[in-house]
Design a protein around this motif. Structure first.
Motif, mmCIF file in Angstrom:
data_model
loop_
_atom_site.group_PDB
_atom_site.id
_atom_site.type_symbol
_atom_site.label_atom_id
_atom_site.label_comp_id
_atom_site.label_asym_id
_atom_site.label_seq_id
_atom_site.Cartn_x
_atom_site.Cartn_y
_atom_site.Cartn_z
ATOM 1 N N VAL A 180 0.846 -1.196 0.000
ATOM 2 C CA VAL A 180 0.000 0.000 0.000
ATOM 3 C C VAL A 180 0.884 1.250 0.000
ATOM 4 O O VAL A 180 0.744 2.126 -0.854
ATOM 5 C CB VAL A 180 -0.943 -0.006 1.234
ATOM 6 C CG1 VAL A 180 -1.732 1.297 1.287
ATOM 7 C CG2 VAL A 180 -1.877 -1.212 1.193
ATOM 8 N N ASP A 181 1.803 1.341 0.939
ATOM 9 C CA ASP A 181 2.646 2.528 1.150
ATOM 10 C C ASP A 181 4.085 2.231 0.750
ATOM 11 O O ASP A 181 4.871 1.805 1.578
ATOM 12 C CB ASP A 181 2.532 2.959 2.617
ATOM 13 C CG ASP A 181 3.265 4.241 2.911
ATOM 14 O OD1 ASP A 181 3.755 4.893 1.978
ATOM 15 O OD2 ASP A 181 3.357 4.590 4.104
ATOM 16 N N SER A 187 1.904 0.707 -4.283
ATOM 17 C CA SER A 187 0.667 0.912 -5.047
ATOM 18 C C SER A 187 0.810 2.103 -5.997
ATOM 19 O O SER A 187 0.339 2.063 -7.128
ATOM 20 C CB SER A 187 -0.515 1.125 -4.098
ATOM 21 O OG SER A 187 -0.287 2.272 -3.296
ATOM 22 N N CYS A 189 -0.179 5.689 -1.678
ATOM 23 C CA CYS A 189 -1.118 4.787 -0.996
ATOM 24 C C CYS A 189 -2.476 4.705 -1.707
ATOM 25 O O CYS A 189 -3.498 5.184 -1.204
ATOM 26 C CB CYS A 189 -1.350 5.224 0.443
ATOM 27 S SG CYS A 189 0.142 5.351 1.424
ATOM 28 N N LEU A 205 -6.919 1.673 -1.347
ATOM 29 C CA LEU A 205 -7.594 1.299 -0.097
ATOM 30 C C LEU A 205 -9.073 1.641 -0.187
ATOM 31 O O LEU A 205 -9.933 0.949 0.363
ATOM 32 C CB LEU A 205 -6.973 2.041 1.095
ATOM 33 C CG LEU A 205 -5.533 1.669 1.442
ATOM 34 C CD1 LEU A 205 -5.000 2.595 2.529
ATOM 35 C CD2 LEU A 205 -5.443 0.209 1.899
ATOM 36 N N THR A 222 -8.819 3.793 7.270
ATOM 37 C CA THR A 222 -7.770 2.958 6.679
ATOM 38 C C THR A 222 -6.365 3.414 7.065
ATOM 39 O O THR A 222 -5.379 2.744 6.748
ATOM 40 C CB THR A 222 -7.866 2.957 5.130
ATOM 41 O OG1 THR A 222 -7.845 4.311 4.667
ATOM 42 C CG2 THR A 222 -9.142 2.287 4.653
ATOM 43 N N ASP A 272 -0.082 -3.706 6.110
ATOM 44 C CA ASP A 272 0.234 -3.110 4.801
ATOM 45 C C ASP A 272 0.628 -4.228 3.837
ATOM 46 O O ASP A 272 1.798 -4.559 3.660
ATOM 47 C CB ASP A 272 1.342 -2.057 4.923
ATOM 48 C CG ASP A 272 1.586 -1.348 3.585
ATOM 49 O OD1 ASP A 272 1.198 -1.900 2.531
ATOM 50 O OD2 ASP A 272 2.174 -0.265 3.588
ATOM 51 N N TYR A 306 -5.033 -5.893 1.090
ATOM 52 C CA TYR A 306 -5.821 -4.732 1.515
ATOM 53 C C TYR A 306 -6.154 -3.804 0.353
ATOM 54 O O TYR A 306 -6.908 -2.850 0.501
ATOM 55 C CB TYR A 306 -5.103 -3.960 2.628
ATOM 56 C CG TYR A 306 -5.373 -4.585 3.975
ATOM 57 C CD1 TYR A 306 -6.420 -4.142 4.768
ATOM 58 C CD2 TYR A 306 -4.604 -5.659 4.431
ATOM 59 C CE1 TYR A 306 -6.699 -4.739 5.981
ATOM 60 C CE2 TYR A 306 -4.861 -6.262 5.636
ATOM 61 C CZ TYR A 306 -5.916 -5.805 6.413
ATOM 62 O OH TYR A 306 -6.196 -6.397 7.604
ATOM 63 N N ILE A 307 -5.567 -4.079 -0.807
ATOM 64 C CA ILE A 307 -5.863 -3.241 -1.969
ATOM 65 C C ILE A 307 -7.157 -3.727 -2.626
ATOM 66 O O ILE A 307 -7.292 -4.897 -2.960
ATOM 67 C CB ILE A 307 -4.701 -3.313 -2.991
ATOM 68 C CG1 ILE A 307 -3.402 -2.897 -2.308
ATOM 69 C CG2 ILE A 307 -5.034 -2.513 -4.264
ATOM 70 C CD1 ILE A 307 -2.705 -1.708 -2.809
ATOM 71 N N TYR A 313 -8.468 0.454 -7.030
ATOM 72 C CA TYR A 313 -7.124 0.646 -7.577
ATOM 73 C C TYR A 313 -7.189 0.903 -9.082
ATOM 74 O O TYR A 313 -6.502 1.765 -9.616
ATOM 75 C CB TYR A 313 -6.272 -0.593 -7.264
ATOM 76 C CG TYR A 313 -4.802 -0.422 -7.595
ATOM 77 C CD1 TYR A 313 -4.028 0.548 -6.956
ATOM 78 C CD2 TYR A 313 -4.176 -1.238 -8.542
ATOM 79 C CE1 TYR A 313 -2.681 0.718 -7.263
ATOM 80 C CE2 TYR A 313 -2.833 -1.084 -8.839
ATOM 81 C CZ TYR A 313 -2.086 -0.107 -8.194
ATOM 82 O OH TYR A 313 -0.749 0.050 -8.496
#
Ligand SMILES: [Zn+2]
Length: 264
Positions: free
Chosen positions: A99-100, A103, A162, A165, A227, A236, A240-241, A246
């Motif tokens: 995510v961080d 993405s 990010c 989410l 989130t 992370d 979770y995506i 997305y």
């Protein structure tokens, strides 16, 4: 498996319709590129370099800042007016850092690919930044190395942080109002609602050094109060995506860049 589709977006204006035509990666290809980030931190630079290569920016054409590790791909336009698109590939090594901010990073090659058929007015510079989590080091040094001429040519910095989410959001208090206005116009055509979520009190991102240098910036993310706890935690991870959110972020940013190319 179909990997790319040509998508035409008709922009309705007062007296004429304009068309934006892009070659977009499919959701399956984006998921595959997300998966490529599930590697230890020290392998991330090679991973993004390889994905850029596969997307049509060969390793030989990439610029890598040896001392601090930013990976840069340039799509030359017809002028020196420049739009920079960035995301950071480092992570804090809790969870897998998908995510961080893999993405955002993993979208850069797909955006390069979407725009490359051209012709484009602006030169697009895609930058996978290093060491964001250690104090915005990669982006700060990138801005520091710009010549006065480079700075004058930069029309916008678009930061991707990010994503996936939730539907795409904009950090409006940090972002330039003209750039937000253009994003809203384009999002409306796509039928995507872009909410404002400001993160001034809880974080920072690679827009800061550009913003400080008075370059117009826009920060696109997907963080909400609910989130926020996923970041910098064992949660992370890729699962979770949200695939649809997305893909919406990708479609939005790809067409947004083509739209900015017309409007800036
Ligand atoms: Zn980040």
């Amino acid at each position: 498996m179909i990997l790319r589709i040509t998508v035409v977006l008709v922009l309705a204006a007062a007296c004429m319709a304009q068309k934006l035509e892009l070659d977009l990666a499919t959701s399956a290809l984006l998921q595959e590129r997300l998966q490529r980030g599930v590697v230890p931190l020290k392998k991330r630079q090679a991973a993004i370099s390889q994905v850029f290569h596969e997307a049509g920016c060969p390793v030989e054409a990439q610029r890598v800042d040896k001392s601090f590790g930013n990976v840069i791909c340039t799509l030359r336009g017809q002028t020196d007016s420049t739009i920079i698109v960035g995301a950071h590939y480092d992570f804090v090594e809790r969870g897998t850092g998908i995510v961080d901010d893999w993405s955002g990073t993993a979208l850069l090659p797909s955006l390069f690919e979407a725009l490359k058929k051209g012709p484009r007015q602006h030169t697009f510079v895609f930058v996978a930044f290093a060491k964001e989590e250690r104090g915005l080091i990669g982006s700060t040094l990138f801005v520091k190395k710009l010549t006065a001429g480079d700075r004058k040519n930069i029309r916008a910095f678009v930061n991707l942080e990010c994503l996936g989410l939730t539907p795409p959001k904009v950090w409006s208090s940090r972002s330039n109002s003209e750039l937000i206005g253009r994003l809203d116009e384009l999002a409306k055509t796509l039928g995507i609602l872009v909410d404002r979520v400001n993160v001034d009190k809880v974080g920072d991102d690679d827009t800061r050094p550009f913003f400080t240098a008075r370059i117009p910036v826009i920060s696109i993310h997907s963080i909400t109060q609910e989130t926020f706890g996923i970041l910098h935690s064992s949660m992370d991870r890729l699962d979770y995506i949200q695939k649809d959110d997305y893909y919406d972020a990708f479609r939005l940013v790809a067409f947004y860049l083509a739209y900015l190319d017309m409007k800036l």
